[in-house]
Design a protein around this motif. Structure first.
Motif, mmCIF file in Angstrom:
data_model
loop_
_atom_site.group_PDB
_atom_site.id
_atom_site.type_symbol
_atom_site.label_atom_id
_atom_site.label_comp_id
_atom_site.label_asym_id
_atom_site.label_seq_id
_atom_site.Cartn_x
_atom_site.Cartn_y
_atom_site.Cartn_z
ATOM 1 N N ILE A 18 -34.079 -19.735 -29.982
ATOM 2 C CA ILE A 18 -33.824 -20.872 -31.902
ATOM 3 C C ILE A 18 -33.423 -19.360 -32.369
ATOM 4 O O ILE A 18 -32.627 -20.130 -32.905
ATOM 5 C CB ILE A 18 -35.747 -20.512 -31.890
ATOM 6 N N ARG A 19 -32.882 -18.358 -31.767
ATOM 7 C CA ARG A 19 -32.078 -18.119 -33.361
ATOM 8 C C ARG A 19 -30.869 -17.449 -33.057
ATOM 9 O O ARG A 19 -29.962 -18.178 -33.671
ATOM 10 C CB ARG A 19 -32.446 -15.899 -32.334
ATOM 11 N N THR A 40 -30.333 -21.700 -34.541
ATOM 12 C CA THR A 40 -30.403 -20.941 -35.935
ATOM 13 C C THR A 40 -29.152 -20.560 -36.564
ATOM 14 O O THR A 40 -28.130 -21.074 -37.681
ATOM 15 C CB THR A 40 -31.662 -19.844 -36.426
ATOM 16 N N LEU A 41 -28.681 -19.009 -36.247
ATOM 17 C CA LEU A 41 -27.747 -18.003 -36.533
ATOM 18 C C LEU A 41 -26.412 -19.117 -35.879
ATOM 19 O O LEU A 41 -25.178 -18.575 -36.603
ATOM 20 C CB LEU A 41 -27.926 -17.154 -35.523
ATOM 21 N N PHE A 42 -26.147 -19.107 -34.530
ATOM 22 C CA PHE A 42 -25.502 -20.338 -34.392
ATOM 23 C C PHE A 42 -24.817 -21.517 -35.261
ATOM 24 O O PHE A 42 -23.953 -22.781 -34.993
ATOM 25 C CB PHE A 42 -24.671 -20.506 -32.922
ATOM 26 N N GLU A 43 -25.569 -22.294 -36.108
ATOM 27 C CA GLU A 43 -25.948 -23.535 -36.743
ATOM 28 C C GLU A 43 -25.623 -24.230 -35.548
ATOM 29 O O GLU A 43 -24.780 -25.478 -35.724
ATOM 30 C CB GLU A 43 -24.800 -23.222 -37.649
ATOM 31 N N VAL A 44 -25.903 -24.403 -34.393
ATOM 32 C CA VAL A 44 -26.032 -25.541 -33.273
ATOM 33 C C VAL A 44 -26.768 -27.108 -33.370
ATOM 34 O O VAL A 44 -28.214 -26.273 -33.824
ATOM 35 C CB VAL A 44 -26.226 -25.151 -32.207
ATOM 36 N N THR A 58 -31.364 -24.204 -16.606
ATOM 37 C CA THR A 58 -30.512 -25.235 -17.502
ATOM 38 C C THR A 58 -30.609 -24.767 -18.551
ATOM 39 O O THR A 58 -28.970 -25.032 -19.152
ATOM 40 C CB THR A 58 -30.672 -26.784 -17.045
ATOM 41 N N ARG A 59 -31.773 -25.232 -19.766
ATOM 42 C CA ARG A 59 -31.328 -25.110 -20.889
ATOM 43 C C ARG A 59 -31.136 -23.422 -21.428
ATOM 44 O O ARG A 59 -30.136 -23.239 -22.576
ATOM 45 C CB ARG A 59 -33.157 -24.602 -21.256
ATOM 46 N N GLU A 60 -31.351 -22.694 -20.426
ATOM 47 C CA GLU A 60 -30.993 -21.693 -20.971
ATOM 48 C C GLU A 60 -29.213 -20.923 -20.059
ATOM 49 O O GLU A 60 -28.325 -20.510 -21.122
ATOM 50 C CB GLU A 60 -31.623 -20.525 -19.455
ATOM 51 N N LEU A 61 -28.703 -21.883 -19.596
ATOM 52 C CA LEU A 61 -27.118 -21.791 -19.331
ATOM 53 C C LEU A 61 -26.387 -22.700 -20.787
ATOM 54 O O LEU A 61 -25.629 -22.699 -20.947
ATOM 55 C CB LEU A 61 -26.910 -22.918 -17.786
ATOM 56 N N ALA A 62 -27.439 -23.826 -21.067
ATOM 57 C CA ALA A 62 -26.927 -25.055 -22.109
ATOM 58 C C ALA A 62 -27.452 -24.218 -22.638
ATOM 59 O O ALA A 62 -25.411 -23.928 -23.559
ATOM 60 C CB ALA A 62 -27.734 -25.996 -22.117
ATOM 61 N N MET A 63 -27.556 -22.720 -23.216
ATOM 62 C CA MET A 63 -27.985 -22.194 -24.791
ATOM 63 C C MET A 63 -26.888 -21.269 -24.803
ATOM 64 O O MET A 63 -25.741 -20.790 -25.811
ATOM 65 C CB MET A 63 -28.963 -21.793 -25.311
ATOM 66 N N SER A 64 -26.266 -20.826 -23.220
ATOM 67 C CA SER A 64 -25.615 -20.198 -23.822
ATOM 68 C C SER A 64 -24.234 -20.282 -23.395
ATOM 69 O O SER A 64 -23.094 -19.480 -23.978
ATOM 70 C CB SER A 64 -25.276 -19.379 -22.245
#
Length: 163
Positions: free
Chosen positions: A91-92, A95-99, A63-69
């Protein structure tokens, strides 16, 4: 997840996509919340980088993977559930998407007052999505939830003399 959908709807959010792996609960959630439902095991929507707000109410690696995507640049990911501590956070991308990542764990007295008010004002609907069973049927209730045999999002156990 259904509770969060009801709250979001009550606060004016109407474009809600709810993931539910139990088809019975998915049908109930659609009926009570009016939001779009999908089963992430059977049908993962192509919604990568699409959502301003993603709330993970399960807290599992998948679910974390789905949420991150799903969360988009500058979006917010709220992590509520604590199913496991396996992988799933990118984590990348964070950081890069400023989430913005917000972890939610315990409740305050103010949260309890807000919950009572939400129930009292009808923010959570008519509560027909909550099932009540006698305490003596507790083991069966947990089994039914685990096996996906109930459409109810929540089962409240009450002392046998009160049912």
């Amino acid at each position: 997840g259904m509770l969060v959908a009801l709250l979001l709807r009550g606060y004016g959010c109407f474009d809600i996509l709810l993931a539910e792996t139990n088809d019975l609960r998915g049908k109930s959630a659609a009926e009570h919340t009016g939001c779009r439902i999908f089963n992430p095991i059977k049908d993962t929507p192509d919604q990568n980088d699409s959502f301003d707000l993603v709330i993970d109410c399960v807290g599992g690696g998948k679910t974390r993977e789905l949420a991150m995507s799903a969360v988009k640049t500058g979006g917010t990911l709220v992590h509520i559930g604590l199913m496991d501590s396996q992988d799933g956070l990118d984590i990348r991308k964070l950081t890069l998407f400023e989430v913005t990542l917000i972890g939610v764990y315990c409740y305050t007295a103010a949260d309890v007052r807000a919950a009572v008010k939400a129930i009292d004002t009808g923010l959570l609907g008519d509560l027909s999505w909550v099932e009540t069973r006698p305490l003596s049927q507790g083991a069966q209730a947990f089994s039914d939830l685990d096996k996906g045999l109930t459409a109810s999002a929540k089962i409240v156990l009450v002392p046998d003399s009160q049912t």
